[in-house]
Design a protein around this motif. Structure first.
Motif, PDB file in Angstrom:
ATOM      1  N   TYR B 118      58.862  48.217   2.440  1.00  0.00           N
ATOM      2  CA  TYR B 118      57.569  48.019   1.581  1.00  0.00           C
ATOM      3  C   TYR B 118      57.643  49.093   0.430  1.00  0.00           C
ATOM      4  N   ILE B 122      58.338  48.249  -3.773  1.00  0.00           N
ATOM      5  CA  ILE B 122      57.052  47.835  -4.637  1.00  0.00           C
ATOM      6  C   ILE B 122      57.464  47.861  -6.166  1.00  0.00           C
ATOM      7  N   LYS B 126      57.814  41.355  -7.683  1.00  0.00           N
ATOM      8  CA  LYS B 126      56.354  40.875  -7.977  1.00  0.00           C
ATOM      9  C   LYS B 126      55.326  41.176  -7.311  1.00  0.00           C
ATOM     10  N   HIS B 127      55.634  41.121  -5.951  1.00  0.00           N
ATOM     11  CA  HIS B 127      54.723  41.408  -4.941  1.00  0.00           C
ATOM     12  C   HIS B 127      55.368  41.647  -3.758  1.00  0.00           C
ATOM     13  N   ASN B 128      54.835  42.060  -2.614  1.00  0.00           N
ATOM     14  CA  ASN B 128      55.712  42.376  -1.420  1.00  0.00           C
ATOM     15  C   ASN B 128      54.475  42.453  -0.392  1.00  0.00           C
TER      16      ASN B 128
END
Lengths: 92, 550
Positions: B118, B122, B126-128
């Motif tokens: 994670y 980051i 774009k997102h995790n």
């Protein structure tokens, strides 16, 4: 020079804060104060930080808006003294 | 219904139309592989390195516009994947990487093959998501598809601890999945833009990757025709407008043609569509198109006024905006402007060389052999720039290249992905000997699949673009850029059971033609003169009018 307080309402989970902080280095944000508090409902949290006014606020706010965990952003412009106690007083 | 986490993951992917997953199994993602074993809707492509898997997924996503999924295990599986994810981020490619993680009870203990996936991903996604409870899969997986595909596309990582993959879960219904509509468009701004275009004398359409993502090529053609506006493209925008159309004026910037940079300098209105004003394209920004007003249209608000202040901007989907714009454009022949452009193209016709073995000529030769829908991938370096300069890309999504990150090793796995997703089409990977060595292991994946991927290695025994910079800007201190040892690439291919060809300078080019027109995969080692430089070149940081050579 006046500084700004940025208040971010974010989803409440351990991974929300790292997403916000990851924008600091690239945008040269070195906040004097940074505060994180959970809302009573435990569904959201608030992140406050003081940002120097000579930074490109508009670009930084756009980048923050794009973060998926951000619920909303508010900016307080007329913040002068950035000592921690004043910051907390200002918030309340 | 009752399934374990891994079965839920695979069944959700099936429901979202995923038919191929590429990756490598390991301890922390084996439950997902066990669920995949039971799937009759999803085929697995075993890569030989996670970076290869990431770029195979990119080849699928870039050539189709649809999200592609790859798998990796925890620890080194993830760190190997990072480059491909970062590459997808900067080029806006919808890749969804699902990674195994050590069981929750071991997270944070420096367990075997534990890494903070994670935290590492980051800044490059774009997102995790990090999944802490099996129920979160019902939220995270649909969200991942939505995020990857909506607005400006990009990669999403979902990190899933092994115990959650194994945990049984009972539920009543599957979650819905739909991609939200884009935000409404600012109509008064469109009227204003139409007036600016109609009243301008020397307008220029400047297309980037966003035009391809938004599937707007047909509208660009229409606008260019109605209002006689020439079109220039960034590297990522190649294919958005036919490269052989007289109104096409090439790519600007560091390795653009003289005429392209001259035309941009003369323009009084730049219509920038889905571009991000990258330094390689603009040169010194303060001196980029100094006399032009800028109209900037982009889906990503962060790109607007990030580097170049626009005169007018609209934040939104390019296709929807152009549809509304076209009725307000007047017909215009712009005879003076067009004749200036045609003269520029004639006077400064670059990329014409007497030597038939000049790489530009070899690339043009290749373009004449293959059909217009052939997909070209490249690696990174001189061969990439020669391809961008000389190959007349005629259709969107036919040119797949690592534009933003500039990742050597992109070409072969991306070509494999493109070929898997486009059965019946020929896919050519134009590579260099330096780049090809960076993911050469994927020849084994290609041999497994026996798909028509043709690899052409422009072999100059150097890191050519490095050698060129050392020659031009570092007093010819040629250092660490010449390979002491290179393998025989044709023999290497043979050893992977792939046809290998060696073509030396002045050999009969019919060998190249026959290899390209043959049915299976092949590797062609094409020896080129190492002294050729990519020209013109604008030295890094200088204005685009300071072109050397060409």
């Amino acid at each position: 020079m006046n500084n700004k307080i940025i208040k971010l309402k974010v989803k409440n989970h351990p991974g929300a804060m790292p997403h916000v902080v990851s924008l600091f280095l690239r945008n040269a944000i070195n906040p004097d104060v940074l505060l994180y508090e959970q809302d009573r409902n435990k569904k959201s949290s608030n992140i406050y930080f003081v940002m120097n006014n000579n930074l490109n606020t508009e670009q930084i706010l756009k980048q923050l808006t794009k973060l998926q965990d951000i619920i909303n952003i508010s900016v307080c412009d007329d913040f002068i003294d950035n000592s921690f106690s004043d910051f907390l007083n200002h918030k309340h | 219904m009752k399934f374990n986490g891994a079965e839920i993951i695979i069944k959700l992917l099936e429901r979202y139309g995923v038919s191929i997953i590429t990756g490598i199994p390991g301890s922390a993602n084996l439950p997902m592989y066990d669920a995949l074993y039971q799937s009759n809707k999803i085929n697995h492509v075993l890569a030989r390195h996670e970076q290869g898997a990431g770029f195979i997924a990119q080849g699928i996503a870039r050539s189709t516009g649809k999200p592609a999924v790859c798998f990796a295990t925890s620890g080194p599986g993830v760190t190997n994947l990072l480059t491909a994810i970062a590459d997808a981020r900067i080029d806006s490619v919808p890749v969804i990487a699902i990674t195994g993680q050590v069981p929750i009870s071991l997270v944070g203990t420096d367990a075997f093959q534990e890494i903070d996936t994670y935290g590492l991903t980051i800044p490059i996604t774009k997102h995790n998501f990090f999944i802490r409870d099996v129920s979160e899969l019902f939220y995270a997986i649909p969200e991942a598809f939505k995020i990857a595909m909506s607005q400006r596309p990009g990669p999403v990582v979902i990190d899933i601890p092994k115990n959650i993959q194994q945990q049984p879960y009972e539920f009543n219904e599957w979650p819905d999945f739909n991609i939200p509509n884009n935000s409404p468009i600012d109509k008064p701004a469109i009227i204003h833009i139409a007036e600016m275009i109609n009243s301008s004398e020397r307008p220029l359409i400047y297309t980037g990757g966003g035009v391809i993502t938004s599937d707007s090529s047909a509208y660009i053609k229409e606008i260019s025709k109605i209002n006689s506006i020439p079109v220039t493209s960034t590297l990522m925008g190649l294919g958005s407008f036919p490269g052989d159309d007289p109104m096409f004026t090439g790519i600007p910037g560091m390795h653009g043609a003289r005429y392209t940079n001259n035309i941009m300098m003369q323009s009084d209105l730049i219509i920038a569509l889905g571009v991000r004003f990258n330094d390689r394209a603009t040169g010194k920004v303060d001196e980029f198109c100094p006399d032009a007003k800028i109209i900037h249209i982009d889906i990503d608000p962060v790109e607007i006024d990030k580097i170049k202040q626009s005169t007018v901007s609209i934040n939104g989907d390019i296709k929807e905006i152009l549809k509304l714009l076209i009725p307000d454009l007047s017909e215009n022949t712009r005879e003076n402007w067009i004749s200036f452009i045609m003269k520029q193209k004639e006077q400064h016709s670059c990329f014409i060389h007497n030597d038939p073995w000049h790489p530009s000529n070899l690339i043009k030769y290749i373009s004449r052999i293959v059909s217009a829908d052939t997909i070209i991938t490249t690696d990174v370096g001189q061969h990439q720039m020669w391809t961008a300069q000389s190959y007349p890309f005629r259709q969107p999504r036919t040119f797949l290249t690592s534009g933003g990150l500039g990742t050597m090793g992109f070409g072969l796995p991306a070509a494999i992905g493109a070929s898997i997703a486009n059965p019946g089409k020929t896919v050519i990977c134009i590579s260099g000997d330096g780049s090809f060595m960076m993911n050469i292991q994927e020849l084994a994946t290609l041999a497994d699949l026996k798909i028509p991927v043709k690899v052409i290695i422009m072999n100059n025994h150097h890191l050519g673009l490095v050698r060129q910079q050392q020659e031009m800007f570092y007093n010819s201190h040629i250092f660490a850029s010449k390979f002491i040892t290179n393998p025989d690439f044709a023999k290497i291919a043979d050893n992977f059971s792939i046809s290998g060809y060696s073509i030396k300078q002045n050999d009969d080019l019919a060998v190249l033609k026959d290899a390209l027109l043959s049915s299976g995969p092949c590797v062609i080692d094409l020896q080129i003169n190492h002294e050729y430089n990519v020209l013109p070149i604008v030295p890094s940081g200088e204005a685009n009018y300071n072109m050397i050579g060409g």
